[in-house]
Design an enzyme around this catalytic site. Sequence first.
Site, short mmCIF file in Angstrom:
data_model
loop_
_atom_site.label_atom_id
_atom_site.label_comp_id
_atom_site.label_asym_id
_atom_site.label_seq_id
_atom_site.Cartn_x
_atom_site.Cartn_y
_atom_site.Cartn_z
N LYS A 187 -52.27 21.67 20.79
CA LYS A 187 -52.15 23.11 20.48
C LYS A 187 -50.94 23.27 19.57
CE LYS A 187 -50.47 26.60 21.39
NZ LYS A 187 -49.80 27.34 20.30
N GLY A 240 -40.60 22.04 21.79
CA GLY A 240 -40.39 23.45 21.47
C GLY A 240 -39.09 23.93 22.07
N THR A 242 -36.27 25.61 24.66
CA THR A 242 -35.93 25.38 26.07
C THR A 242 -36.56 26.45 26.95
OG1 THR A 242 -33.94 24.16 25.53
CG2 THR A 242 -33.97 25.24 27.67
N GLU A 262 -39.34 17.93 24.80
CA GLU A 262 -38.34 17.76 23.73
C GLU A 262 -37.93 19.16 23.34
OE1 GLU A 262 -37.18 14.97 22.55
OE2 GLU A 262 -38.53 13.62 23.60
N CYS A 296 -34.31 20.58 15.74
CA CYS A 296 -33.78 20.60 17.12
C CYS A 296 -32.42 19.93 17.17
CB CYS A 296 -34.76 19.90 18.03
SG CYS A 296 -35.23 18.27 17.41
N GLU A 394 -28.91 28.58 20.16
CA GLU A 394 -29.53 27.85 19.05
C GLU A 394 -29.91 28.86 17.96
OE1 GLU A 394 -33.39 26.12 19.83
OE2 GLU A 394 -32.80 24.28 18.82
P1 NAD Z 1 -41.62 27.69 21.04
O1 NAD Z 1 -41.13 27.20 22.35
O2 NAD Z 1 -41.57 29.13 20.77
O3 NAD Z 1 -43.15 27.26 20.82
C1 NAD Z 1 -43.55 25.89 20.84
C2 NAD Z 1 -45.03 25.81 21.17
O4 NAD Z 1 -45.25 26.29 22.51
C3 NAD Z 1 -45.92 26.67 20.27
O5 NAD Z 1 -47.11 25.96 20.02
C4 NAD Z 1 -46.22 27.88 21.14
O6 NAD Z 1 -47.40 28.57 20.84
C5 NAD Z 1 -46.32 27.24 22.51
N1 NAD Z 1 -46.08 28.15 23.64
C6 NAD Z 1 -45.48 29.34 23.66
N2 NAD Z 1 -45.41 29.82 24.92
C7 NAD Z 1 -45.99 28.90 25.71
C8 NAD Z 1 -46.21 28.80 27.12
N3 NAD Z 1 -45.81 29.74 27.95
N4 NAD Z 1 -46.80 27.68 27.59
C9 NAD Z 1 -47.19 26.70 26.75
N5 NAD Z 1 -47.01 26.73 25.42
C10 NAD Z 1 -46.42 27.82 24.91
O7 NAD Z 1 -40.82 26.87 19.94
P2 NAD Z 1 -40.87 27.07 18.36
O8 NAD Z 1 -40.16 28.34 18.01
O9 NAD Z 1 -42.25 26.87 17.87
O10 NAD Z 1 -40.01 25.80 17.86
C11 NAD Z 1 -38.64 25.81 17.76
C12 NAD Z 1 -38.01 25.18 18.97
O11 NAD Z 1 -38.49 23.85 19.11
C13 NAD Z 1 -36.50 25.05 18.84
O12 NAD Z 1 -35.90 25.41 20.06
C14 NAD Z 1 -36.29 23.57 18.56
O13 NAD Z 1 -35.03 23.09 18.93
C15 NAD Z 1 -37.40 22.97 19.34
N6 NAD Z 1 -37.72 21.62 18.85
C16 NAD Z 1 -37.35 20.53 19.59
C17 NAD Z 1 -37.58 19.24 19.11
C18 NAD Z 1 -37.15 18.02 19.89
O14 NAD Z 1 -37.64 16.93 19.60
N7 NAD Z 1 -36.24 18.13 20.86
C19 NAD Z 1 -38.22 19.07 17.88
C20 NAD Z 1 -38.60 20.18 17.16
C21 NAD Z 1 -38.35 21.45 17.66
#
Ligand code: NAD
Length: 491
Positions: A187, A240, A242, A262, A296, A394
């Site tokens: 997804k 995604g 935290t 992650e 991230c 962040e």
């Molecule tokens: P996000 O958490 O908003 O969304 C990530 C994904 O989760 C999306 O596909 C979203 O639709 C889905 N999602 C949303 N709510 C959900 C739920 N309740 N249950 C399951 N899935 C759900 O993150 P974002 O804004 O898309 O990405 C940015 C974040 O990702 C930043 O915090 C960044 O640090 C982190 N990130 C971490 C890494 C790592 O390897 N540590 C790498 C890339 C990005």
Amino acid sequence: MTELRAYQQYIDGQWADAVSGSTFESENPTLGAPWAIAPDSGAEDIDLAVAAARRAFDSAEWRCSLPQYRARLLRRLAALVEEHGPEIAEIETQDNGKLIMEQRLQWVLAAELLYYWAGMADKIDGRSIAAPLPLPVKGLPIPESFVYTRREPVGVVAAVTPWNSPGGQLLYKFGPAIAAGCTIVAKPSEHTPASTLEIARLVDKAGFPAGVFNVVTSQDRETGAALASHPDVDKVSFTGSTATGKSIVRAAADNMKRVTCELGGKSASLVFDDADIPTAVKGVMAGIFAATGQTCMAGSRVLAQEGIHDAFVAALAEAAERMIIGDPMDAETQMGPISNRPNYEKVIGYLASAEDEGATIVCGGGPHEQLGGYYVRPTVITNVDNAMRIAREEIFGPVASIIRFRDEEEAIAIANDTQYGLGGAVFTQSIPRAHRVAHRLRAGSVWINTYRLVTHMAPFGGYKESGWGREGGPEGLDAFLETKAVWTPVE
Ligand code: NAD
């Protein structure tokens, strides 16, 4: 008006619209306008995709597949990624605004990653363990026996990914999951559905059995939640924020799903008085301005020692102001737009809060007025205290918050004073100090006199609220395996 690129989702080896027939638009952040359209799926589509992944997992064709067979599929996919990587790079740049130069490299590495996991598929083995001897307890003989372990696939995996590097993030999960023998429902983010569906096109062409890889797209975050809480999913592999990671962990508790996360970071770059200034500037820039700060691992807190502080800040600000900002499709561009409107508004909001809290904006500090789309100038902020919002939360944009420190102890204390623990960097010419400080930083990756080097061959992940588990290398494979102990008497 140019026609939008239209996508369908991929379930059980078939291309399909959402059951509801709904769609949503994905924006090109360089223009701030829609460029593609994808199915806006709901819980009913998730049910179909999970059922397809379950059937495929339980099928004799996949369950009894030789690792060599899965390796061959991965190699075929790797060859297709080599061939089509340049096209997907352009598609992803339109979807999330990441520099084309970085995307091209990323898709070359994506093929390498798949070859790596193909090579790992037939190296998954267990241990044999010394048989216990009979205990000398009268009436309670324990037969001499033999026990060995098997590494078995964890099952149906939900792969949930963010928008900043959607294709790459997916493949970090896909490679080890397939090598282990799992099946997948992916997804992608509501902001970037395209590259995951392009990967599905290549998976289909490579001849993976139906249901082994499925993709569901949606603009509704509830669809991700429906996948993460689905009772027939065995594991969630999430990348995604935290906050979302925590809700996934809570949802997983109902059927004790395996979860790896992650997550976000607030990593610190420590610049000591004895650092080489050009090296430190180069490393800090890679840490916070690469990918427009939307990584991230961004080195968003820059800790500078008193003796070097002013000279370092001047050199960093000068280099930031010289950056070429513009169209991410142009090979000369060094920084592109913010990937989407919500993140753009969030970054602008943090810049306002910095001055309210008493910090000083040395350069940048707002939108790039001459460009359309979601552009923010590379920003350097001084007089930052580690208690300020810009040092604790962040920002996910090109914003370097500079914090002054006196000595090594204070630098380590400030660096570790955060809820996060994803990365960190040490800039110094002292070899003992470099390693001493690297060992004391509570973070999953530490770079010395550099930043942002990553490979699928090394573990990557976070301490504290930056995550659970590791991706990459043998540690990344463990996350897709269960261990079974098999016993038999030998008498
Ligand atoms: P996000 O958490 O908003 O969304 C990530 C994904 O989760 C999306 O596909 C979203 O639709 C889905 N999602 C949303 N709510 C959900 C739920 N309740 N249950 C399951 N899935 C759900 O993150 P974002 O804004 O898309 O990405 C940015 C974040 O990702 C930043 O915090 C960044 O640090 C982190 N990130 C971490 C890494 C790592 O390897 N540590 C790498 C890339 C990005």
